[in-house]
Design a protein around this motif. Structure first.
Motif, mmCIF file in Angstrom:
data_model
loop_
_atom_site.group_PDB
_atom_site.id
_atom_site.type_symbol
_atom_site.label_atom_id
_atom_site.label_comp_id
_atom_site.label_asym_id
_atom_site.label_seq_id
_atom_site.Cartn_x
_atom_site.Cartn_y
_atom_site.Cartn_z
ATOM 1 N N TRP A 178 0.842 -1.192 0.000
ATOM 2 C CA TRP A 178 0.000 0.000 0.000
ATOM 3 C C TRP A 178 0.879 1.245 0.000
ATOM 4 N N LEU A 179 0.443 2.244 -0.709
ATOM 5 C CA LEU A 179 1.128 3.529 -0.697
ATOM 6 C C LEU A 179 0.856 4.222 0.632
ATOM 7 N N ALA A 180 1.901 4.581 1.349
ATOM 8 C CA ALA A 180 1.762 5.269 2.634
ATOM 9 C C ALA A 180 1.985 6.773 2.504
ATOM 10 N N GLN A 181 2.888 7.161 1.618
ATOM 11 C CA GLN A 181 3.158 8.585 1.394
ATOM 12 C C GLN A 181 3.695 8.754 -0.009
ATOM 13 N N ALA A 182 3.162 9.747 -0.719
ATOM 14 C CA ALA A 182 3.591 10.008 -2.091
ATOM 15 C C ALA A 182 4.212 11.393 -2.187
ATOM 16 N N GLN A 226 8.945 0.789 3.554
ATOM 17 C CA GLN A 226 10.134 1.152 2.789
ATOM 18 C C GLN A 226 9.981 2.617 2.356
ATOM 19 N N SER A 227 10.906 3.456 2.791
ATOM 20 C CA SER A 227 10.802 4.894 2.538
ATOM 21 C C SER A 227 12.018 5.385 1.771
ATOM 22 N N TYR A 228 11.771 6.387 0.943
ATOM 23 C CA TYR A 228 12.827 6.931 0.083
ATOM 24 C C TYR A 228 12.725 8.452 0.042
ATOM 25 N N ILE A 259 15.740 5.824 2.937
ATOM 26 C CA ILE A 259 15.791 6.478 4.249
ATOM 27 C C ILE A 259 16.108 5.423 5.280
ATOM 28 N N ALA A 260 17.181 5.637 6.004
ATOM 29 C CA ALA A 260 17.714 4.579 6.858
ATOM 30 C C ALA A 260 17.092 4.540 8.239
ATOM 31 N N ASP A 261 16.558 5.693 8.733
ATOM 32 C CA ASP A 261 16.033 5.710 10.095
ATOM 33 C C ASP A 261 14.890 6.696 10.195
ATOM 34 N N GLN A 262 14.326 6.807 11.415
ATOM 35 C CA GLN A 262 13.170 7.658 11.636
ATOM 36 C C GLN A 262 13.514 9.142 11.625
ATOM 37 N N ASN A 263 14.778 9.475 11.625
ATOM 38 C CA ASN A 263 15.200 10.872 11.546
ATOM 39 C C ASN A 263 15.367 11.341 10.106
ATOM 40 N N ASP A 264 14.865 10.519 9.178
ATOM 41 C CA ASP A 264 14.904 10.841 7.749
ATOM 42 C C ASP A 264 16.312 10.928 7.196
#
Length: 611
Positions: A178-182, A226-228, A259-264
């Protein structure tokens, strides 16, 4: 029937290349229509060459037989063997499907080439199209939410060319995404040329995949985000399409930096590049290539036959927007008619604020309390769907179902595609039942405290008191659903709840009501509830994820693996910090599990809780 007929479907217009329809009929009808439409289309040049090369000794009967076999082979490659592979993106085709321009133009429905990872390219026909509007104005349609179905029930959902979700995947590990953020988008073709040449934003997908506890006989899943970081660039070029046309397109490239961690904090090296080809004349995204992670690889899509339609007009009912402060009101009939023949649908939409809304809020209030906004809607429906004269094959009048009211709502108010795993369904009658369950649980927790005090366990008694206080503060509301997919409901009746009288009627004087809660994707980190303790103080914790799955998760290095501990870090997961199971007295051994079951009813539309 492979595809479901939509409620209130507008009358069918003659199909042409400028106004293709989504597919809402059976697979048999697909084959029949396609066979007829291809009668006047020449076959592949290879088939013509093979026919001309026949020797003079071959009889006309054998020539005709070969022609028939060649035509059958073409149709098999185009639509699969008896439709088993006709729309099968999952991904059973043995080789790439390629149509000639004439064959592409002859398709009676909107269709795309689609390809996932290293699998062959398949031809997929559009199943459903729902409007997305701006400002809750049904006339301000800015995009369509397109759903593509396959014969093995994979569901592909796209908006303006970007993948919103893939569900029911037959992949060995990943089952849904699912797309979480675009990244910010929504540009019209006329605005695209004035866009900045380079911008930066974020892209996130949530993958539902098998967990460390998964077995063939006892499935178990985990959600991984998975964030980028996205860096965009744009250029213009011409693009040849499968139906023979050539378009002038704006190509948007998105360089993806993990993005490796929650601090972006992100990598300095891009691992993939997304590509979107937007037709400058129509604004449609006609081709795209999107990275869905190392497990799935690239998802590629090319428009074969365009869809330019919109959802049909409303009939007999509709929704109206309400002020969020006013809340919902019970409705009564004014003409003395039976109120139980109607259903009131209350819809609460919580969604991410746009960049413009956030900027406006900062200018007015000089602060950013939240990046989400809430809107209420009220709708009135008949409790049953009557038999329609123009559909003689339809069954007898049936109960109103969830798919019916959500499809209707799309035409009148939905601006963004909601995050399916957090969709919830409530009713006042269910609220009454749940209030009794909460009171019973609260009594057990107080009894637990008194039991510890009687045994002289002062520290455990204090923890029980703290746990009781935490329980009373949780934003809980009973729900029939832990996640709901519009695509699933259209394919599977079991996923399409009937909005019946028994589950909604509180008394005979007001119209029975249901409430649907649509929510945005949760934060990347889990939410920790219960005792104010550090996670590393617990040997194991109960975790309730967004899909309602309850898991007992070990946390220490000596009793768990990193893959197992991942369950406590899922986006949207609720991690219960509580008294250890081994310290619970007899008669209370199931308290933690029961608390985790209550967390299945977390109200995501309530004020956001910081992790």
């Amino acid at each position: 029937m492979l595809f479901k007929i939509k409620l209130n479907k507008p009358s069918k217009k003659p199909s042409n290349k400028h106004n293709k329809k989504p597919l809402s009929f059976s697979g048999f009808f697909i084959a029949c229509v396609t066979l007829v439409s291809l009668q006047g289309v020449s076959l592949l040049s290879g088939a013509q060459t093979a026919h001309a090369a026949q020797t003079s000794e071959t009889t006309s009967a054998s020539q005709q037989q070969q022609q028939n076999q060649e035509q059958e082979s073409l149709l098999d490659s185009l639509f699969g063997k008896n439709l088993r592979e006709s729309l099968d993106i999952a991904f059973g085709a043995k080789e790439d499907i390629t149509l000639t321009p004439a064959q592409a133009q002859a398709l009676p429905y909107a269709a795309n080439y689609m390809k996932l990872g290293d699998s062959p390219r398949s031809l997929v026909v559009l199943g459903e199209a729902d409007n997305l509007v701006q400002g809750h104005n049904p006339d301000a349609v800015y995009a369509q939410r397109l759903q593509w179905f396959t014969t093995s029930n994979e569901i592909i959902e796209t908006v303006q060319g970007r993948v919103q979700s893939l569900e029911n995947l037959k992949h060995a590990k990943v089952k849904s995404i699912w797309l979480a953020q675009a990244p910010s988008s929504g540009m019209r073709a006329s605005q695209a040329k004035q866009a900045s040449k380079q911008t930066s934003n974020q892209l996130s997908y949530d993958l539902r995949q098998t967990s460390a506890f998964h077995t063939e006989h006892k499935p178990h899943f985990v959600t991984v985000r998975q964030s980028y970081r996205v860096v965009k660039s744009q250029r213009e070029q011409s693009l040849a399409m499968p139906n023979g046309t050539t378009l002038n397109v704006l190509v948007t490239e998105e360089q993806l930096y993990p993005i490796a961690d929650q601090n972006d904090n992100s990598s300095t090296q891009a691992i993939a590049t997304n590509e979107f080809y937007r037709d400058l004349a129509s604004g449609r995204v006609v081709q795209s290539k999107q990275w869905l992670g190392p497990e799935l690889g690239y998802f590629e899509m090319t428009e074969v036959q365009p869809f330019n339609g919109v959802g049909g007009p409303t009939q007999n009912w509709g929704y109206s927007a309400l002020l969020a402060q006013s809340g919902f009101q019970d409705l009564k009939t004014q003409d003395g008619s039976d109120p139980t023949q109607y259903r009131q649908l209350r819809i609460k939409v919580t969604q991410q604020k746009t960049a413009q809304q956030i900027t406006t809020q900062q200018q007015v209030t000089q602060q950013t309390d939240t990046n989400k906004t809430t809107q209420l809607f009220n709708g009135l429906f008949f409790g049953t769907i009557p038999n329609q004269p123009n559909q003689p094959g339809q069954a007898n009048p049936r109960s109103l179902r969830l798919n019916d009211v959500v499809t209707e709502f799309h035409r009148l108010g939905l601006e963004q595609v909601p995050y399916a795993p957090l969709t919830r369904l409530h009713s006042p009658k269910l609220d009454q039942w749940f209030a009794g369950r909460k009171a019973g649980m609260l009594m057990r927790l107080r009894m637990l405290e008194q039991t510890y005090k009687a045994d002289g366990e002062t520290k455990l008694a204090a923890q029980a008191a703290e746990l009781t206080q935490a329980f009373t503060s949780w934003p809980l509301r009973a729900t029939y659903l832990q996640g709901w997919s519009l695509g699933h409901a259209r394919l599977n009746l079991a996923e399409n709840k009937a909005l019946n009288l028994a589950d909604a009627a509180v008394n005979n004087s007001i119209i029975p009501s249901y409430e649907i809660s649509f929510n945005a994707a949760p934060n990347a980190s889990s939410i920790h509830v219960g005792l104010a303790t550090d996670l590393n103080q617990h040997e194991q914790v109960y975790v309730t994820d967004a899909a309602g799955q309850v898991s007992l998760v070990p946390l220490q290095s000596y009793n768990s693996t990193a893959e197992q501990r991942l369950l406590a870090a899922q986006p949207g997961a609720l991690v219960l910090h509580s008294i250890a199971d081994k310290d619970l007295p007899k008669g209370f051994r199931d308290v933690n599990y029961q608390l985790a079951m209550f967390l299945q009813h977390w109200d995501w539309s309530a004020a956001e809780v910081a992790p």
